[in-house]
Design a protein around this motif. Structure first.
Motif, PDB file in Angstrom:
ATOM      1  N   LEU A 135      -5.374  -5.066  -2.776  1.00  0.00           N
ATOM      2  CA  LEU A 135      -5.440  -4.803  -4.223  1.00  0.00           C
ATOM      3  C   LEU A 135      -6.880  -4.612  -4.701  1.00  0.00           C
ATOM      4  CD1 LEU A 135      -2.683  -7.296  -5.422  1.00  0.00           C
ATOM      5  CD2 LEU A 135      -2.510  -4.823  -5.243  1.00  0.00           C
ATOM      6  N   PHE A 156       3.090   2.670  -7.497  1.00  0.00           N
ATOM      7  CA  PHE A 156       2.399   2.944  -6.240  1.00  0.00           C
ATOM      8  C   PHE A 156       1.923   4.382  -6.255  1.00  0.00           C
ATOM      9  CE2 PHE A 156       5.275  -0.497  -5.523  1.00  0.00           C
ATOM     10  CZ  PHE A 156       4.612  -1.355  -4.657  1.00  0.00           C
ATOM     11  N   ALA A 189       7.527  -1.416  -9.755  1.00  0.00           N
ATOM     12  CA  ALA A 189       6.059  -1.449  -9.725  1.00  0.00           C
ATOM     13  C   ALA A 189       5.523  -0.071  -9.361  1.00  0.00           C
ATOM     14  CB  ALA A 189       5.589  -2.499  -8.720  1.00  0.00           C
ATOM     15  N   VAL A 215       1.604  -9.706  -9.182  1.00  0.00           N
ATOM     16  CA  VAL A 215       1.875  -8.607 -10.110  1.00  0.00           C
ATOM     17  C   VAL A 215       1.132  -8.849 -11.417  1.00  0.00           C
ATOM     18  CG1 VAL A 215       4.124  -8.023  -9.127  1.00  0.00           C
ATOM     19  CG2 VAL A 215       3.995  -9.695 -10.984  1.00  0.00           C
ATOM     20  N   ARG A 252       0.685   7.994 -10.519  1.00  0.00           N
ATOM     21  CA  ARG A 252       1.742   8.097  -9.511  1.00  0.00           C
ATOM     22  C   ARG A 252       2.183   9.549  -9.341  1.00  0.00           C
ATOM     23  NH1 ARG A 252       7.226   4.749 -10.311  1.00  0.00           N
ATOM     24  NH2 ARG A 252       7.328   5.982 -12.219  1.00  0.00           N
ATOM     25  N   GLU A 263       0.659   2.995  -1.621  1.00  0.00           N
ATOM     26  CA  GLU A 263      -0.447   2.075  -1.943  1.00  0.00           C
ATOM     27  C   GLU A 263      -0.225   1.533  -3.346  1.00  0.00           C
ATOM     28  OE1 GLU A 263      -2.801   1.271   0.171  1.00  0.00           O
ATOM     29  OE2 GLU A 263      -2.000   2.690   1.656  1.00  0.00           O
ATOM     30  N   PRO A 264      -0.305   0.221  -3.514  1.00  0.00           N
ATOM     31  CA  PRO A 264      -0.085  -0.346  -4.854  1.00  0.00           C
ATOM     32  C   PRO A 264      -1.158   0.100  -5.847  1.00  0.00           C
ATOM     33  CG  PRO A 264      -0.875  -2.025  -3.316  1.00  0.00           C
ATOM     34  CD  PRO A 264      -0.595  -0.801  -2.499  1.00  0.00           C
ATOM     35  N   ALA A 314       8.938  -1.075  -4.968  1.00  0.00           N
ATOM     36  CA  ALA A 314       8.860   0.380  -5.099  1.00  0.00           C
ATOM     37  C   ALA A 314      10.264   0.977  -5.154  1.00  0.00           C
ATOM     38  CB  ALA A 314       8.070   0.974  -3.937  1.00  0.00           C
ATOM     39  N   GLU A 354       6.467  -5.217  -1.364  1.00  0.00           N
ATOM     40  CA  GLU A 354       6.032  -3.980  -2.020  1.00  0.00           C
ATOM     41  C   GLU A 354       7.116  -2.913  -1.915  1.00  0.00           C
ATOM     42  OE1 GLU A 354       2.276  -2.537  -0.725  1.00  0.00           O
ATOM     43  OE2 GLU A 354       1.241  -4.410  -1.177  1.00  0.00           O
ATOM     44  N   ILE A 371      -0.200  -5.978  -8.852  1.00  0.00           N
ATOM     45  CA  ILE A 371       0.318  -4.613  -8.932  1.00  0.00           C
ATOM     46  C   ILE A 371       0.812  -4.339 -10.352  1.00  0.00           C
ATOM     47  CG2 ILE A 371       1.916  -2.970  -7.871  1.00  0.00           C
ATOM     48  CD1 ILE A 371       2.190  -4.864  -5.517  1.00  0.00           C
TER      49      ILE A 371
END
Ligand code: OOG
Ligand code: NI
Length: 441
Positions: A52, A340, A338, A260, A428, A369-370, A333, A329, A300
């Motif tokens: 992160l 990514f 969340a 998060v 994103r 990838e977060p 996702a 994760e 995240i």
């Protein structure tokens, strides 16, 4: 040499940190302990610890908090931050916060695109006093308060002119950059000028935040917050050092899944000697507890759906979190909880390669990838304000709210007020657009 906005931002963050460290020595302790915690996390978890944010970024990362009095001051600070590539994102209304309302509305100035964030993520939580809100100030007090605030000058013409030029030209030459950073830092230095005691006390009876903002003729950094990779460890270490922390870490509990959003904690405002001119005209030193130390862990970013789930879960025991949120994760996702970004790997493709995201991820053609949460949370912000108030103050319920909503704030700023979700969505989307393996409708 030409100094671009991100360099101005990095220099300003460093210079503010130096000044604040001189003013509030406990801040230096906090930074030291944060560095030790981060180094240990990296030692324990290796590369995973940096998922992160790289140790370099996290070590340098700070947010500041400032409190202003008027729309004019807010609009001016927007120009100063604009020069450093920091733009208003998000709107926070703390006036209804339970149990103690805080008479401010806020935004955060921060870099908005990922390259800029990677260069230096410095952000400033910026609040403005709700002088027109009848729950706190009656018409007569509003008028006196606004007259007092209108008469002060926080940001001088030279600083503002340099700011405008930097924003228009995309930076400043070396000498102007030095001058700009020096003036901008000075604007947030704690003033030694005597405070009008009776005036300060009158406002303090309503809210210590009102007094901190409107009781003095200058402004100052309220806190500068380092980022840690393990906030539970930091909390324990600070207590071991005899520093009394607030009762809780604000935000989600330490649950089974990845961090998060945002978890924050703080230690009590430090008593600082300030000169007060009392009603008898005599100047006396008074100990004021207004500023405090704060530290945070960033996780995240959650989608709107994820955020709604978070809002349901907040305050629930950790078992409920573990039961109601996917722990990985991938799970976050897949449930679209969340954010990514998605990136092609070098796994060779052929006609058989799937074109759906889930299958591409499962087969290792694409990685996720977060996206780190770069913003604030109204409940944590209120909790941080409240935990450091000297008293509950005085406010009326059932009185008319002054509107002071996000549109009001955007109008005052004369800039777009970005919605954090839109920024994460766009980030994103850009990554998905760049994935030529993906079939998109
Ligand atoms: C700001 C409090 C909120 C945060 O990190 O959520 C805050 C203030 O005390 O001025 O700093
Ligand atoms: Ni803060």
């Amino acid at each position: 040499m030409f100094v671009e906005p991100w360099k101005l931002r990095a220099r300003f963050a460093r210079s503010l940190s130096e000044m604040y460290g001189n003013e509030v020595p406990a801040y230096r302790t906090l930074v030291e302990v944060s560095h030790a915690v981060n180094a240990d996390v990296v030692r324990r978890h290796g590369a995973d610890a940096e998922r992160l944010g790289s140790l370099d970024r996290v070590t340098a990362e700070r947010h500041g908090a400032i409190r202003l009095g008027t729309p004019r001051e807010l609009a001016q600070v927007a120009r100063i931050f604009g020069a450093m590539g920091m733009f208003p994102v998000g709107y926070y209304d703390l006036r209804d916060a339970a149990p103690t309302p805080v008479p401010v509305v806020s935004t955060a100035f921060r870099p908005v695109d990922e390259d800029e964030l990677a260069r230096n993520p410095f952000r400033v939580f910026t609040s403005v006093l709700a002088t027109s809100d009848r729950r706190f100030f009656d018409a007569a007090l509003q008028a006196r308060l606004e007259a007092f605030l209108d008469a002060r000058e926080l940001f001088g013409p030279e600083l503002l002119a340099l700011a405008d030029r930097a924003e228009a030209d995309g930076g400043l030459d070396a000498d102007d950059a030095d001058r700009f950073v020096a003036l901008a830092t000075q604007a947030f230095e704690l003033s030694r000028a005597p405070v009008d005691g009776p005036w300060y006390r009158e406002l303090e009876a309503i809210s210590s935040v009102a007094a901190d903002i409107g009781g003095v003729a200058s402004t100052h950094v309220n806190h500068l917050t380092p980022r840690v990779l393990d906030i539970d460890d930091l909390y324990a270490r600070m207590q071991t050092r005899g520093i009394k922390m607030i009762d809780a870490i604000q935000g989600p509990p330490r649950w089974k899944g990845p961090d998060v959003l945002l978890r924050q904690t703080s230690f009590r405002a430090l008593a600082e000697p300030r000169a007060f001119r009392d009603a008898d005209g005599v100047v006396r030193d008074t100990a004021l507890r207004v500023r405090f130390g704060e530290v945070e862990a960033r996780g995240i970013a959650l989608t709107r759906t994820g955020r709604a789930r978070y809002d349901e879960l907040i305050g629930q025991p950790v078992e409920v979190w573990n039961a109601r949120l996917p722990h990985t994760e991938h799970g976050l996702a897949a449930a679209d909880l969340a954010y990514f970004t998605f990136h092609a790997t070098d796994r060779p493709r052929d006609e058989q390669t799937p074109t759906e995201l889930a299958a591409l991820l499962a087969g290792g053609w694409v990685t996720a990838e977060p996206i780190v949460y770069e913003d604030f949370l109204p409940r944590s912000a209120a909790g941080i304000f409240q935990s450091n108030l000297t008293s509950a103050g005085r406010h009326q319920t059932g009185q008319q709210h002054a509107a002071l909503d996000a549109d009001w704030m955007a109008g005052v700023l004369d800039r777009e007020l970005a919605d954090p979700f839109d920024l994460y969505d766009a980030q994103r989307e850009r990554s998905l657009d760049a994935l030529d393996v993906l079939a998109r409708s």
